[in-house]
Motif scaffolding. Structure first.
Motif, PDB file in Angstrom:
ATOM      1  N   ASN A  32      43.401  35.812  41.901  1.00  0.00           N
ATOM      2  CA  ASN A  32      43.602  37.205  41.508  1.00  0.00           C
ATOM      3  C   ASN A  32      44.455  37.321  40.246  1.00  0.00           C
ATOM      4  N   VAL A  33      45.522  36.520  40.206  1.00  0.00           N
ATOM      5  CA  VAL A  33      46.450  36.576  39.080  1.00  0.00           C
ATOM      6  C   VAL A  33      46.821  35.153  38.681  1.00  0.00           C
ATOM      7  N   MET A  34      46.860  34.919  37.394  1.00  0.00           N
ATOM      8  CA  MET A  34      47.379  33.662  36.856  1.00  0.00           C
ATOM      9  C   MET A  34      48.465  34.017  35.854  1.00  0.00           C
ATOM     10  N   SER A  50      51.424  37.379  32.656  1.00  0.00           N
ATOM     11  CA  SER A  50      50.423  37.222  33.701  1.00  0.00           C
ATOM     12  C   SER A  50      49.147  37.924  33.287  1.00  0.00           C
ATOM     13  N   MET A  51      48.061  37.494  33.935  1.00  0.00           N
ATOM     14  CA  MET A  51      46.763  38.091  33.638  1.00  0.00           C
ATOM     15  C   MET A  51      45.940  38.136  34.918  1.00  0.00           C
ATOM     16  N   THR A  52      45.326  39.293  35.168  1.00  0.00           N
ATOM     17  CA  THR A  52      44.466  39.423  36.328  1.00  0.00           C
ATOM     18  C   THR A  52      43.073  38.885  36.014  1.00  0.00           C
ATOM     19  N   THR A  53      42.265  38.773  37.052  1.00  0.00           N
ATOM     20  CA  THR A  53      40.898  38.313  36.866  1.00  0.00           C
ATOM     21  C   THR A  53      40.136  39.236  35.934  1.00  0.00           C
ATOM     22  N   GLY A  54      40.465  40.508  35.979  1.00  0.00           N
ATOM     23  CA  GLY A  54      39.802  41.489  35.129  1.00  0.00           C
ATOM     24  C   GLY A  54      40.296  41.510  33.701  1.00  0.00           C
TER      25      GLY A  54
END
Length: 115
Positions: A32-34, A50-54
């Protein structure tokens, strides 16, 4: 279990650049988040980016305009491009992923910025 392998840390002079990479493997369904956290000596571990899948991103105020996070969802890999590095960016950088409602950290990679 989820395994995170980080690379790209090192020693750099102020004003220089580094690129961190982190590859996730193991019991992953959807990440979900990286993101990346940083811990300086004697300090708590704080979110850097951080970055979400979207593709939505979140940055610490101290790195906005200098750091860029990106990810390759197909490869379960996240990157952190760090430009215009400052001595206060020194610390251990930890990769973080959130999957299946759980949060995982890598072993950390040292970034040292000399003045």
């Amino acid at each position: 279990q989820v395994q995170l392998v980080e690379s790209g840390g090192g020693l750099v002079q102020a004003g220089g650049s580094l690129r961190l990479s982190c590859a996730a493997s193991g019991n992953i369904f959807i990440i979900n988040v990286m993101g990346w956290f940083r811990q300086a000596p004697g300090m708590q571990r704080d979110l850097v980016a951080s970055m979400t899948t979207g593709g939505s991103t979140n940055y610490a105020d101290s790195v906005k305009g200098r750091f860029t996070i990106s990810r390759d969802n197909a490869q379960n890999t996240v990157y952190l491009q760090m430009n215009s590095l400052k001595p206060e960016d020194t610390g251990v950088y930890y990769c973080n992923v959130v999957t299946r409602g759980r949060s995982y950290y890598g072993q950390g990679t040292q970034v040292t910025v000399s003045s």
